[in-house]
Motif scaffolding. Structure first.
Motif, short mmCIF file in Angstrom:
data_model
loop_
_atom_site.label_atom_id
_atom_site.label_comp_id
_atom_site.label_asym_id
_atom_site.label_seq_id
_atom_site.Cartn_x
_atom_site.Cartn_y
_atom_site.Cartn_z
N VAL A 130 0.83 -1.20 0.00
CA VAL A 130 0.00 0.00 0.00
C VAL A 130 0.87 1.25 0.00
CG1 VAL A 130 -1.73 1.27 1.30
CG2 VAL A 130 -1.86 -1.21 1.14
N VAL A 131 1.92 1.22 0.81
CA VAL A 131 2.77 2.40 0.89
C VAL A 131 3.58 2.56 -0.41
CG1 VAL A 131 4.69 3.44 2.13
CG2 VAL A 131 2.87 2.32 3.38
N ILE A 132 4.07 1.44 -0.92
CA ILE A 132 4.84 1.51 -2.17
C ILE A 132 3.99 2.11 -3.28
CG2 ILE A 132 5.86 0.09 -4.00
CD1 ILE A 132 6.88 -1.77 -1.82
N LYS A 133 2.79 1.67 -3.32
CA LYS A 133 1.89 2.19 -4.35
C LYS A 133 1.85 3.72 -4.29
CE LYS A 133 -2.71 3.29 -4.71
NZ LYS A 133 -3.98 3.30 -4.00
N LYS A 134 1.73 4.23 -3.09
CA LYS A 134 1.66 5.68 -2.95
C LYS A 134 2.96 6.34 -3.38
CE LYS A 134 -1.81 5.67 0.66
NZ LYS A 134 -1.98 5.60 2.12
N LEU A 135 4.06 5.68 -3.02
CA LEU A 135 5.35 6.28 -3.37
C LEU A 135 5.60 6.24 -4.86
CD1 LEU A 135 7.74 4.97 -0.58
CD2 LEU A 135 6.73 7.23 -0.85
N LEU A 136 5.23 5.12 -5.48
CA LEU A 136 5.49 4.97 -6.91
C LEU A 136 4.75 6.02 -7.70
CD1 LEU A 136 5.52 1.16 -7.61
CD2 LEU A 136 7.41 2.74 -7.44
N GLN A 137 3.61 6.37 -7.22
CA GLN A 137 2.81 7.35 -7.93
C GLN A 137 3.56 8.65 -8.14
OE1 GLN A 137 -1.03 6.91 -5.93
NE2 GLN A 137 -1.82 8.25 -7.55
N MET A 138 4.54 8.88 -7.29
CA MET A 138 5.28 10.12 -7.40
C MET A 138 6.23 10.12 -8.58
SD MET A 138 5.98 10.85 -3.47
CE MET A 138 4.61 11.00 -2.37
N GLN A 139 6.89 9.03 -8.83
CA GLN A 139 7.81 8.97 -9.98
C GLN A 139 7.80 7.56 -10.56
OE1 GLN A 139 11.31 9.19 -6.67
NE2 GLN A 139 11.58 10.32 -8.54
N ALA A 173 -12.61 7.99 -23.51
CA ALA A 173 -12.36 6.97 -22.48
C ALA A 173 -10.91 6.96 -22.02
CB ALA A 173 -12.75 5.61 -23.02
N LYS A 174 -10.02 7.12 -22.96
CA LYS A 174 -8.60 7.08 -22.61
C LYS A 174 -8.26 8.21 -21.64
CE LYS A 174 -4.89 5.09 -25.15
NZ LYS A 174 -4.34 4.81 -26.47
N LYS A 175 -8.84 9.36 -21.98
CA LYS A 175 -8.58 10.51 -21.10
C LYS A 175 -9.15 10.25 -19.71
CE LYS A 175 -8.32 14.38 -24.25
NZ LYS A 175 -9.23 15.33 -24.89
N LEU A 176 -10.30 9.59 -19.68
CA LEU A 176 -10.94 9.37 -18.40
C LEU A 176 -10.16 8.38 -17.53
CD1 LEU A 176 -14.66 9.15 -19.48
CD2 LEU A 176 -13.67 10.83 -17.96
N PHE A 177 -9.73 7.30 -18.19
CA PHE A 177 -9.08 6.26 -17.39
C PHE A 177 -7.60 6.50 -17.17
CE2 PHE A 177 -12.87 3.81 -18.28
CZ PHE A 177 -13.05 3.15 -17.09
N LEU A 178 -6.97 7.07 -18.17
CA LEU A 178 -5.53 7.15 -18.08
C LEU A 178 -5.04 8.57 -17.87
CD1 LEU A 178 -4.76 4.52 -20.83
CD2 LEU A 178 -4.43 4.26 -18.38
N ALA A 179 -5.86 9.37 -17.28
CA ALA A 179 -5.42 10.72 -16.97
C ALA A 179 -4.32 10.64 -15.93
CB ALA A 179 -6.59 11.52 -16.41
N PRO A 180 -3.36 11.53 -16.03
CA PRO A 180 -2.32 11.54 -14.98
C PRO A 180 -2.95 11.92 -13.65
CG PRO A 180 -2.04 13.39 -16.49
CD PRO A 180 -3.15 12.57 -17.02
N LYS A 181 -2.67 11.12 -12.66
CA LYS A 181 -3.31 11.37 -11.37
C LYS A 181 -2.31 11.99 -10.40
CE LYS A 181 -6.30 7.55 -12.38
NZ LYS A 181 -5.67 7.35 -13.72
N PRO A 182 -2.77 12.94 -9.64
CA PRO A 182 -1.84 13.57 -8.68
C PRO A 182 -1.43 12.57 -7.61
CG PRO A 182 -4.09 14.31 -8.28
CD PRO A 182 -4.12 13.49 -9.54
N ALA A 183 -0.17 12.64 -7.24
CA ALA A 183 0.30 11.73 -6.20
C ALA A 183 -0.38 12.07 -4.88
CB ALA A 183 1.81 11.86 -6.05
N PRO A 184 -0.69 11.06 -4.12
CA PRO A 184 -1.35 11.35 -2.84
C PRO A 184 -0.36 12.00 -1.87
CG PRO A 184 -0.77 9.05 -2.97
CD PRO A 184 -0.42 9.65 -4.30
N VAL A 185 -0.90 12.82 -1.03
CA VAL A 185 -0.06 13.43 -0.01
C VAL A 185 -0.24 12.64 1.28
CG1 VAL A 185 0.52 15.60 1.09
CG2 VAL A 185 -0.63 15.59 -1.13
N LEU A 186 0.86 12.18 1.80
CA LEU A 186 0.75 11.44 3.05
C LEU A 186 0.84 12.45 4.19
CD1 LEU A 186 3.00 8.41 2.24
CD2 LEU A 186 0.53 8.58 2.13
#
Lengths: 1100, 420
Positions: free
Chosen positions: A467-476, A598-611
């Motif tokens: 779970v934590v890795i997932k959050k971190l990976l989202q950053m880079q 659809a592509k834009k909807l699903f594959l939009a760049p998502k902001p990394a979560p802030v812990l």
């Protein structure tokens, strides 16, 4: 009634069978088995006239109550014993009454008359306990009685009874909130009380009844600040918490002045009117440069911070926490740091204390990380800490981690990960994640560490890591294809739904980084789809959709398969999601508009979560409060107000005479309503107005406002001595007065002859000016308080003007006596008229105590004539017993300033007796003194006989214990006893010390800061020669001159008699006229009073 | 601030054995929320001290196997209540020698009287032990015998004056035939030692406990040779703060009897001497049902004093079934239920270092424990304050007699943990 016992015992419920509670009692034994019979037995015991049986019965009843059993059927039997002589029986009856009165209101009324009698008892402790019980009986019908009792007790001589009155206020308020207005009046009066005993309790009452009436605090603010250190711990907490709120409404923010500076000229205009007392010349600055007004901390704000700081060293965790939150909310950034050390100390305390402190530290460490950084290691976790403490410590460690200390923190975390406590390990992994997001430098290290954890045997650990890795990976994400592959492999083993879901989401999101693996994962998931948890199913749909959009060739069929499975899922969320997804991704005739995007909807760049820390922004709750701990508003929570944009008028805290007269109009501090004589109201006031301004700007200096708080007019009215108003009576002196009067009251009670004596004294008092004319050579000062004073007023200092107020006590006795004779029978409800609403209603006062009170007045009045302070009359005598009051015996005293031979700590007092009667006076000696704690008296040897017209002198020593409390004692002759009291001016509490200039400077260096009091003054023309200055200072205080190199500086040194603390006085008169007076002494009260006295001596 | 509404005392098996209400009665059922939280927490230490229920807040402490659960209705600083509850427990301890269910049940009337004096309408009233003892006399065997015969009581027949004086912590009219003043300087070393034997964290926490039996109103001042050592100090209210600030002298009129004068901390910035070292080798073999356990303890910087009273406590991992150990000194016990190994070593003699070694039986089939357990060590060194703090002199003013004075130093292990 006979059936009641059995019934109520059943109701008592939890009584288990075979409870042995009566077993030990031989009388009840096993003979009677049924409950009601046992109660009959108790009733019998209560009805006997043997105290031991009654006591035994009461003990058993209390034991029943303690176990939560119902004993209400015994009420009639118990209540009869309320007047029992045996003190323990009585106490237990009280316990019973308080518990059951609410249920048996009619019967409870039977007991009221006992308490009413108690309220008039000569013993203060009995009065207090009667009020305590009376106010604890929650029976609405006695509200008026309670109200009256509280009002009366609030004016009691004994501070202990007044404290009890303060405690009773919230009780009455909770019983009948309609009484609020009247209760506020009582609170207002008690707030003005000077004793530390009362302060905490009355603030508690204030907080409960009328926390919104912040205006009641203004006048008492400085006094509360100054008393604080001597208040008991529980009171300290309440006062500090209240003052925190007060300060937030009255002062400017010490940190955010920048924003205020942008305010326009309009604001400055207001400031110029209101700030006159605060900043001299603020008008000019405001007019000239409206944009820049440097922040100056209100001296009162500073006073609060300064006086609370020592309490960080309290043994009570609650006090330390209260001060810590005060500093956190009120202090400038640079000063908040001091609290860290104290809070860290609390971490050694009980685990509950740790828990609360850590919660608060966690909140603080987000805002002010630097503060706790030096104590990082104190938050290291031991394997024996309870989990809830571990997790809080972890939170703090995470908040404290920064670029420099992160290596050590991570090394610690590494140890924690291997802990056996899995909840804690999970929290540690989260913490590592937060460190990684906050500190970019260590992100890769952390990530690698977490990936290693993926091979951990414990599934919980792995899941949390994912779970934590997932959050971190989202950053880079770009750099971490390998990790994602590794994660993908884990889907075979890992079973924790949250972790599986996280992996699936990651693969879907970054499927372009793992183009080969992703479809395979989807294939596996499609196979196990039906067996997955809902949260995983949703992510499978998600993954399928994303793959369909990026790699439809390989995954089209798989996707359709998954979607069909989902379509018939039991969970409607999943069915919905499947339908929704299908519409989006599978192009159809109608739905084209959306599926194009659809592509834009699903594959939009998502902001990394802030812990984020869960403690972020918790500081909008007042720290240390229950609400902060729960992170939710608790019932009765008082919002911490925002700083005002513009400071309210600071002069409201100045204590002036006008207010005195106002308060006096309500109810005199001693309880009697005194009519303000016309002459005190007259012209003085106009003149005063002109004087006010220079007075306040004079006290601009650090300690100025503190002092003016000390000279609170209430104290004058209380101490009833015009000279004490001149010598600046501090708290200590007025406190002692309370006790004096209290003692006097006890002595004077009930003795008829004494009352007549009182009358005599009162008459004498009116003659005081003449009497003094004989006794002392300079009576101008004392005369100034008479009607001739008006002409002189303008040239005199502020304190001087307070005199008339205290003289108001000289109202004719009849006006005071009148209410006293009105005995109110509280039980007789029909006769009872509720107290009138007007504040001026005269509360009843026991006549004897009134008499004693008046006696006290007379004595203190005459003991300290103001002339004492003038150098000429210092050698003159003070009157101790007047001719009329003493029935021919005249007693005067002087402070001889010679060391007392018996005990070096004692002030030696010469007592001069002369017999102006026509019979010899025999056996003059000191009777049993009743002294405030610490004060002791060395009596003079008995004078056997004093013939008519003869005089004699005796020397006695008094150890005043470095305070200006009066020493009260009796002068006894063979036939009579006279109550007298000697109150020393502060200057007499010390003895000169001779030291060199260098020694002086060295000692002075040690007594800086809080121990130094500096005041500016103007020396009048008459007082500019060396000789006069030295003479005036030494006349005021018993100090020795220290040789001095420069000509315009004068130094004096002395030690207080009891504790031997140094008192160093420096007068710097460099400029013509303007001078600066500095007193260094660790006895701050003495220092403050001394400064006042010396200034007065010099400026007159 | 409505403060404390009611108090429930609950024992470990969940029986409410005492209740006291200061306002209207709150039903016992409110404790159900507490029991719920207790169940959730599994371990008694993890019961949250503050619990929010629909109508009340419960603030509790856990002391000597008892829960003190107070019922609060409105906002109040939680520490205020916690501090008070501990003060109540301290008072029971002081009165009955122990704060246990049995002691409280035996003295239920005194307990009730105490609670009645300590809180008025939920706000603390008299909490100083000196004052309470004047109000309510503590039970002694002699007195209870006499009371049962004569029917007299524990309640003081003279009312206390202390509450009314400027020194509320001291009762008036104290008289002793032998006037004595003893001070115990007790220092505890808190430390975390890591695997390799280096110190991760260490500091010294000290207290000075006093036992003062002096007649009258003595005014004492206690000075130190090296007061600058004290980094952070908290005081009994009797101490004059100003005097400490300016001269570093403890000046005070003491309460009568036993009390804690100050507690202090010697900061971790100063190097802390660690008096013992532990050599350890604990290993669990993969795929086998046994492991090896070997620890040896030896003296390090002990300033030439004997280290005594050594006890090592180890919380072994859950998979450990039993331990077969031999020791060269002292005795050991292993509790297979709580998995706690206790080794009572006694004194260290440098000639022959005590050791404990042997086999650990693990649950077969279970994976080997990942972490080696940490060792908690207790020891005691008489006649030594490890920080080097020394009392210089004690002076008495205000009374004429010559008191007997004594100072004792002891160093102990506080939270002393060795990670393995």
């Amino acid at each position: 009634m006979s059936a009641a016992p059995a019934y109520s015992e059943d109701k008592g419920g939890s009584a288990g069978p075979g409870e042995p509670e009566y077993g030990h009692d031989p009388a009840s034994g096993g003979i009677f088995s049924s409950d009601y019979k046992r109660h009959d037995d108790l009733k019998e015991m209560l009805d006997t006239n043997k105290d031991s049986l009654k006591l035994e019965a009461m003990k058993r009843i209390v034991a029943m109550i303690a176990r939560g059993k119902n004993a209400s059927d015994l009420f009639p039997a118990v209540v009869k014993n309320v007047a029992c002589k045996n003190i323990e029986v009585k106490k237990l009856v009280y316990v019973y009454l308080v518990r059951y009165a609410e249920e048996q209101q009619d019967l409870a009324l039977l007991s009221i008359s006992t308490f009413q009698r108690g309220l008039k008892d000569p013993n203060q402790l009995i009065r207090a306990s009667a009020l305590r019980v009376l106010s604890s009986i929650r029976v609405p019908i006695i509200v008026p009685i309670m109200m009256l009792a509280i009002k009366e007790a609030a004016s009691d001589m004994s501070p202990y009874v007044r404290k009890t009155a303060a405690h009773a206020i919230p009780k009455l308020y909770s019983l009948d909130s309609d009484q609020k207005d009247q209760l506020i009046e009582v609170i207002e009066k008690l707030l003005a009380d000077k004793t530390t005993l009362v302060a905490g309790s009355v603030v508690m009452a204030f907080e409960e009844v009328c926390p919104e009436r912040i205006d009641l605090i203004h006048k008492n603010y400085r006094k509360l600040c100054n008393l604080l250190i001597d208040v008991e711990e529980w009171g300290q907490v309440v006062i500090i918490s209240m003052l925190t709120r007060y300060a937030r409404t009255q002062f400017l923010s010490p940190t955010q002045n920048e924003s205020l500076l942008e305010e326009n000229a309009e604001k400055a205009f207001y400031g110029s009117e209101e700030d006159e007392a605060k900043g001299a010349g603020s008008e000019e600055t405001a007019a000239a440069a409206p944009a820049r007004k440097p922040y100056i901390m209100d001296p009162d704000h500073r006073l609060l911070l300064r006086n609370t700081k020592p309490l960080l060293q309290s043994r009570s965790a609650a006090v330390v926490m209260a001060v810590a939150q005060l500093y956190f909310h009120l202090a400038p950034k640079a000063e908040v740091g001091v609290i860290a050390k104290a809070l860290v100390r609390l971490l050694r305390s009980h685990s509950e204390v740790q828990y609360v402190v850590l919660q608060n530290v966690a909140t603080m460490s987000i805002k002010r990380r630097g503060m706790f950084e030096p104590y990082l290691k104190s938050f290291y976790i031991r394997s024996t800490d309870p989990t809830q403490i571990k997790i809080l410590k972890l939170e703090v460690l995470t908040n404290l981690a920064n670029e420099t200390n992160i290596p050590t923190v991570l090394r610690e975390f590494q140890t924690y990960i291997r802990s056996m406590d899995k909840d804690f390990v999970a929290a540690t992994i989260q913490a590592i994640g937060r460190c990684a997001t906050n500190i970019g430098r260590v992100r890769d290290t952390c990530l690698n560490g977490l990936v290693q954890l993926l091979s951990n045997r414990d599934e919980l650990v792995v899941a949390e890591s994912v779970v934590v890795i997932k959050k971190l990976l989202q950053m880079q994400p770009a750099q971490h294809g390998e990790i994602i592959k590794h994660l993908a492999k884990l889907t075979d083993n890992i079973q924790v739904p949250m972790a599986r879901a996280s992996i699936l989401w990651l693969i879907g999101e970054y499927c372009e980084h793992v183009p080969r693996i992703a479809p395979d994962v989807l294939r596996k998931m499609a196979k196990s789809f039906t067996a997955e948890e809902d949260i995983v199913k949703l992510q499978v749909i998600n993954l399928a959709a994303k793959l369909y959009l990026t790699n439809s060739k390989q995954t089209k069929l798989l996707t359709q398969y998954v979607l069909s499975l989902a379509k018939y899922d039991q969970n409607y969320d999943i069915r919905d999601r499947a339908r929704f997804t299908r519409q989006l991704i599978v192009p159809s005739e109608q739905g084209g508009a959306l599926s194009r995007h659809a592509k834009k909807l699903f594959l939009a760049p998502k902001p990394a979560p802030v812990l984020e820390s869960s403690f972020k922004d918790r500081d909008h709750f007042q720290l240390g409060s229950l609400s902060h701990l729960l992170n939710a508003k608790a019932t009765g929570y008082q919002e911490l107000p925002d700083w005002p944009e513009e400071a309210p008028d600071p002069s409201v805290r100045n204590v002036e005479e006008e207010d005195l007269s106002l308060i006096e109009t309500h109810v005199g501090l001693l309880g009697e309503y005194t009519e303000v004589p016309e002459w005190t109201k007259c012209s003085n006031r106009e003149k005063r107005k002109e004087k006010e301004k220079p007075f306040y700007s004079d006290s601009e200096g650090e300690s100025g406002p503190t002092e003016s708080a000390d000279s609170d007019p209430e104290s004058e009215s209380e101490s009833d001595s015009k000279s004490s108003s001149e010598s600046g009576s501090g708290e200590s002196s007025s406190e002692s007065d309370n006790e004096d009067q209290d003692e006097d009251e006890e002595k004077g009670r009930g003795s008829e002859s004494e009352q007549s004596e009182e009358d005599g004294k009162r008459k004498t008092k009116k003659k005081v000016p003449e009497g003094k004319g004989e006794a002392s050579s300079s009576d101008e000062d004392s005369d100034s308080s008479s009607s001739t004073s008006e002409s002189e007023m303008t040239s005199e200092s502020e304190e001087e003007q307070l005199e008339p107020a205290s003289w108001r006590r000289k109202t004719p006795p009849s006006s005071k006596r009148a209410p006293a004779t009105k005995e109110i029978s509280l039980l007789d409800l029909e006769d009872f008229t509720p107290p009138s609403v007007q504040p001026v209603s005269p509360p009843a006062i026991v006549s004897t105590s009134l008499a004693a009170d008046l006696e006290g007045l007379t004595l203190t009045d005459s003991t300290l004539v103001p002339s004492l302070l003038s150098p000429v009359s210092r050698v003159g005598r003070q009157e101790l017993l007047h001719r009329v009051a003493g029935e021919g015996l005249v007693v005067d005293y002087t402070f001889s300033r010679q060391p007392f031979s018996g005990d070096p700590h004692m002030v030696s007092v010469h007592i001069h007796f002369s017999n102006s009667s026509d019979t010899p006076i025999k056996g003059l000696h000191v009777g049993t003194p009743k002294l405030p704690a610490g004060i002791s008296i060395q009596e003079f040897p008995e004078i056997e006989s004093l013939a008519p017209g003869e005089s004699a002198t005796a020397v006695m020593g008094i150890n005043f214990c470095d305070s200006t409390q009066a020493a009260n004692f009796q002068l006894c002759t063979q036939t009579r006893q006279f109550y007298v009291s000697i109150q020393p001016p502060v200057g007499e509490l010390m003895a000169p010390v001779f030291m060199s200039e260098n020694e002086f400077k060295k000692e002075q260096g040690k007594l800086m800061g809080m121990n130094e009091i500096t005041e500016k003054l103007m020396l009048p023309d008459t007082c500019r020669s060396d000789h006069v200055v030295v003479q005036k200072v030494t006349a005021t205080a018993n100090l020795g001159r220290v040789p001095c190199g420069t000509s315009d500086e004068y130094r004096f040194a002395g030690r207080t008699l009891t504790s031997g603390s140094l008192v160093l006085l420096t007068l710097d008169a460099r400029q013509a006229g303007a001078a600066q007076l500095t007193v260094n002494s660790e006895k701050m009260v003495i220092g403050t009073m001394l400064v006042k006295d010396v200034i007065q001596a010099l400026t007159q | 601030m409505k403060m404390i509404h009611s108090l429930f005392l609950i024992n470990c098996s969940g029986d409410i054995f005492l209740e006291k209400h200061w306002k209207s009665v709150v039903s016992q059922s409110v404790c159900d929320y507490f029991f719920e939280a207790q169940e959730k927490a599994a371990d008694v230490e993890n019961v949250p001290p503050v619990i929010s229920t629909p109508h009340h807040y419960l603030i509790s402490i856990y002391r000597d196997k008892l829960f003190f659960v107070s019922v609060i209705q409105t906002e109040v600083p939680p520490l205020f209540v916690i501090e008070f509850l501990h003060r109540v427990a301290d008072t029971f301890q002081d009165y009955f020698g122990e704060c246990s269910e049995a002691a409280i049940k035996d003295n239920v009337v005194i307990v009730y009287e105490l609670l009645e004096e300590m809180l008025d309408n939920g706000f603390p009233l008299a909490t100083e032990s000196n004052i309470l003892k004047e109000l309510i006399k503590p039970p002694t065997i002699l007195r209870s015998v006499v009371n049962s015969i004569t029917g007299s009581s524990n309640v003081g027949d003279t009312l206390p004056t202390g509450q009314l004086s400027n020194i509320p912590w001291r009762r008036a009219g104290v008289k002793y035939t032998n006037n004595e003043a003893y001070f115990d300087v007790v220092e505890e070393i808190d430390a975390i030692i890591d695997k390799s034997g280096s110190t991760v964290f260490a500091e010294i926490q000290g207290v000075i406990d006093a036992c003062i039996k002096l007649s009258g109103m003595p005014d004492l001042s206690l000075s130190f040779m090296n007061p600058r050592l004290l980094d952070d100090v908290s005081f009994h209210p009797c101490i004059r703060f100003k005097r400490w600030e300016s001269e570093r002298i403890l000046s005070f009129i003491p309460p009568d009897g036993n009390f804690r004068l100050i507690s202090y901390r010697v900061s971790s910035q100063n190097l802390v001497a660690i008096p013992v070292y532990v050599k350890h080798s604990i290993s669990f073999k993969e795929n086998s049902s046994c492991g090896r356990f070997d620890i040896t303890i030896g003296p390090k910087q002990n300033m030439g004093k004997t280290i005594e009273g050594i006890t090592v406590t180890v919380h072994m991992p859950k998979v450990v079934l039993n331990m077969n150990l031999t020791t060269t000194q002292g005795s050991y016990t292993f509790d297979p239920v709580t998995k706690v190994l206790t080794w009572d070593v006694g004194k260290i003699t440098p000639q022959k270092l005590p050791s404990l070694k042997g086999l650990v039986n693990l649950q077969s089939g279970a994976p080997k424990p990942e972490e080696n357990p940490s060792l908690n060590i207790q020891f005691k060194i008489q006649q030594l304050a490890i920080s080097g703090l020394k009392v210089n002199r004690l002076d008495m003013y205000g009374e004429k007699y010559k008191p007997f004075k004594g100072v004792k130093y002891v160093t102990k292990a506080g939270k002393f943990q060795v990670r393995t």
